[in-house]
Design an enzyme around this catalytic site. Structure first.
Site, PDB file in Angstrom:
ATOM      1  N   ASP A 187      66.106  -9.957  -6.980  1.00 37.76           N
ATOM      2  CA  ASP A 187      65.795  -8.927  -7.973  1.00 37.76           C
ATOM      3  C   ASP A 187      66.515  -9.193  -9.294  1.00 37.76           C
ATOM      4  O   ASP A 187      67.451 -10.012  -9.368  1.00 37.76           O
ATOM      5  CB  ASP A 187      66.200  -7.553  -7.404  1.00 37.76           C
ATOM      6  CG  ASP A 187      65.287  -6.434  -7.878  1.00 37.76           C
ATOM      7  OD1 ASP A 187      64.662  -6.591  -8.943  1.00 37.76           O
ATOM      8  OD2 ASP A 187      65.216  -5.402  -7.194  1.00 37.76           O
ATOM      9  N   ASP A 236      56.867  -1.800  -8.901  1.00 40.72           N
ATOM     10  CA  ASP A 236      57.590  -0.864  -8.033  1.00 40.72           C
ATOM     11  C   ASP A 236      56.688   0.293  -7.618  1.00 40.72           C
ATOM     12  O   ASP A 236      57.088   1.119  -6.808  1.00 40.72           O
ATOM     13  CB  ASP A 236      58.815  -0.293  -8.769  1.00 40.72           C
ATOM     14  CG  ASP A 236      60.050  -1.156  -8.559  1.00 40.72           C
ATOM     15  OD1 ASP A 236      59.932  -2.192  -7.868  1.00 40.72           O
ATOM     16  OD2 ASP A 236      61.120  -0.798  -9.080  1.00 40.72           O
TER      17      ASP A 236
END
Ligand code: GLA
Length: 697
Positions: free
Chosen positions: A441, A500
């Site tokens: 990430d 997301d």
């Protein structure tokens, strides 16, 4: 007297490119469908020549791939230079053109003898007929001269490409497409956060409304980029794509790659990008592409709220619905009980995991799954052992505060000791634990001081090194969703996290847009909870699950919070995904047009089998939706068509002849393409899967 032209050409299966050099001027004479092998290129150039018009220099400027402002050209330049802050315009001479022995690359180089500079451009035609372009700069002697800009590509757009689709994005709303006209006002996009961002100029599709032809573009930069389109009085449009140049004064550098692809229609363009992406995934790795195992990810199931016992229970529930990989997302490492601490300390939290990750991994494996882990290696929390030991390892300006985003700082990978330390931390983690997948990430922008591109080349080096040392581990690139996705990372990176936003109503759009460029196996697609934590929307499990089948499927919701019926529906779709992933991840994708813009359709065709998705996200203005017309089928072939169950709970009552559907209808490709299938698609959150099997002739 005008020098006689010299030509160089690239010929792919579907595309030809012709460069034409006249003296030291170089232009792209042709970029389009294949030309005859014996095409008369002089005639081609005469056919393309334009006479002088009013209000022009007496010798009209040539523009081309390296425009020369001395000729009166007032458009963008490929590269710009300065000496002691004053602009310097080199005299590029001695143009040499070369074609590589495999005829896949054409290159051109110029020199400025007085300044001891060399500039070269190259175009390589590769998998899918996608053309990779780059520029190289060499400053042979240090005379205080430096490049201030240098583009990966300067392309005079072939005439007719008057519209461009670009993708705007923000967190959780990645890749929103917008088609605009190329007006004289020009267009421009820039990313200045050290990552490409949630889309903006780095993926473009030009279209020629007259012919239907498409021209795809991508800058594969992993970091900042700037893309501009300028249109001049003559009607010519020029596309320029660049990244910040390396450290000021660098005496030699090669730009990141830009990609362009010509195609006769949108589906062919998508296919070209998919072929290219698949080739990148396997280019350096002999193994066949990995099977995309069903993920269970803990993030939207429990965020930071877990202990070892809860994870063990989640793992059992995940295995019971058919998950094949248990991914422990954020919150597992030392001190990380919220997003305020811990980044940089890549060892299991001793409170949550008194015996390390070993017992959890053993349980996950005993349940028949493999194990994946979240990391964010480029970052450091001010509240971490790493930061306390090395406060100067983050990007910062000496003596000034260290500004955070999501409570975190960015490590300065341009310092070799920092990159080496992080690489070793992650390698140790992989050596000491059986980890099949890493979610890599990256959740903030790079500031206050923008590092130069060596930050990104270090990152690429780490990815390549990890892939070499740990070939069994798959790495995903995530950046608060799709904030950092590009073609250059494919290879060591085998999966990206497109957004997301797991709300299936939003996700189906986001997947459709990403899948214009990237194949489904690369695009993670998860069933999230309802209500959705980002949008607050409640969406039924049938729709959530059907949408997630078209990608690399996963689940990111706590099964214990679902009803038995919901769990059964989810498990049934996971089983369908496993049955169909061979097709979904190897076939050719076609996007289906539908009369109702709120119906998203896709079909994946692989040899004799195909699976389609038709998903309605809104309330239809008519009771009976228009038929779903399929694509990519052989018109003369006959297909057995079924609707894999479970069927959408509300819509199934409006399906005519359910028994006939259960037996399967036999229809020609022509009927499926021309007339299509009338399916109930009236209510939002209605999706159908359509399975096709070609019958022997
Ligand atoms: C980012 C990612 C999410 C999740 C969280 C964890 O926002 O995009 O998927 O991993 O971080 O903190």
């Amino acid at each position: 007297m005008r020098a006689s032209p010299v030509f160089a050409r690239l010929d792919g299966d579907r595309t030809s490119v012709v460069w034409m050099a006249c003296g030291d001027a170089l232009d792209c004479l042709y970029l389009g469908p294949p030309l005859a092998a014996d095409e008369d290129l002089v005639a081609l150039s005469n056919a393309a020549s334009r006479g002088r018009h009013e209000n022009q220099p007496d010798i009209p400027p040539t523009g081309g791939l390296l425009p020369d402002p001395r000729t009166g050209w007032r458009g963008p330049l490929l590269a710009e230079f300065a000496q002691d802050r004053a602009p310097v315009i080199p005299r590029w001479t001695g143009l040499k053109i070369e074609t590589s022995p495999d005829r896949q690359t054409i290159g051109a180089g110029w020199r400025d003898e007085d300044l001891a500079l060399t500039l070269s451009v190259s175009w390589t035609i590769g998998a899918g007929d996608v053309i990779t372009t780059r520029t190289q700069f060499l400053n042979a002697e240090d005379r205080g001269l430096r490049a201030t800009r240098c583009a990966s590509l300067l392309l005079p757009l072939p005439r007719g490409f008057d519209h461009v689709t670009h993708f705007a994005g923000r967190w959780a709303d990645d890749m929103r497409a917008e088609r605009v006209r190329l007006t004289r006002a020009g267009l421009g996009w820039a990313s200045r956060g050290g990552k490409p961002g949630f889309a903006g100029g780095d993926w473009l599709v030009f279209d020629d409304a007259g012919s239907g032809a498409q021209l795809g573009f991508h800058i594969a930069a992993t970091g900042d980029h700037e893309v501009r389109i300028e249109r001049n009085d003559d009607g010519d449009a020029t596309l320029v794509a660049e990244t910040p140049i390396p450290a000021p004064g660098a005496s030699m550098f090669t730009t990141p790659d830009a990609l362009i692809a010509w195609a006769p229609d949108p589906d062919t363009l998508t296919h070209a990008f998919h072929i290219n992406a698949r080739e990148r995934l396997t280019r350096q790795y002999p193994n066949p592409p990995r099977e995309r195992r069903v993920h269970f990810n803990t993030w939207e199931a429990c965020a930071f709220d877990f202990d070892e016992a809860r994870l063990m229970r989640l793992a059992e529930d995940a295995a019971a619905i058919g998950a094949e990989r248990f991914v422990l997302d954020d919150g597992w490492f030392k001190g990380r009980s919220s997003d305020r601490a811990g980044l940089g300390d890549w060892t299991p939290d001793p409170v949550r995991f008194p015996n390390g990750l070993g017992p959890l991994i053993a349980r996950v494996k005993a349940l028949g799954m493999d194990f994946g882990l979240w990391v964010e290696p480029e970052m450091v929390s001010p509240d971490s052992d790493l930061y306390r030991a090395h406060p100067d390892w983050c990007l910062h300006e000496p003596g000034l505060p260290h500004p955070t985003e999501r409570n975190q700082l960015v490590l300065d990978f341009t310092k070799p000791e920092v990159a080496a330390h992080i690489r070793e931390c992650i390698a140790r983690l992989l050596r000491e634990n059986d980890i099949a997948y890493l979610k890599w990430d990256h959740n903030r922008r790079l500031f206050p001081a923008a590092p130069d591109r060596s930050q990104i080349s270090q990152l690429h080096d780490i990815w390549f090194a990890l892939r070499r040392e740990f070939p069994a581990t798959m790495i995903e690139s995530c950046s608060s969703g799709g904030g950092r996705v590009d073609m250059a990372m494919l290879g060591p990176i085998e999966r990206v996290w497109p957004s997301d936003n797991n709300d299936a109503i939003e996700r189906v759009r986001i997947m459709r847009e990403w899948s214009r460029f990237l194949p489904l196996e690369v695009l993670g697609n998860h069933v999230g909870p309802s209500p959705n934590p980002i949008t607050g929307r409640r969406v039924g499990i049938d729709f959530r699950a059907k949408v997630a089948v078209f990608g690399h499927m996963g689940v990111e919701a706590d099964p214990a919070r679902m009803t038995d019926k919901e769990r059964a529906t989810l498990a049934a779709h996971i089983a369908l995904y496993k049955e169909w992933r061979g097709v979904l991840h190897a076939g050719r994708l076609h996007h289906l047009a539908h009369a109702d813009a709120n119906v998203t359709g896709m079909i994946m065709v692989d040899g004799d089998t195909a699976l389609a998705l038709a998903a309605q996200t809104s309330f239809s203005p008519v009771f009976d939706a228009a038929p779903v017309r399929l694509a990519g089928l052989e018109p003369e072939a006959r297909y057995r068509v079924t609707l894999p169950e479970p069927w959408p709970p509300r819509a199934k009552h409006s399906l005519a002849n359910p028994d006939a559907w259960r037996d399967g209808l036999t229809l020609s490709g022509a009927a499926l393409i021309g007339q299509g299938l009338s399916l109930p698609l009236t209510h939002p959150e209605t999706a159908w899967l359509i399975a096709l099997e070609r019958l022997p002739a």
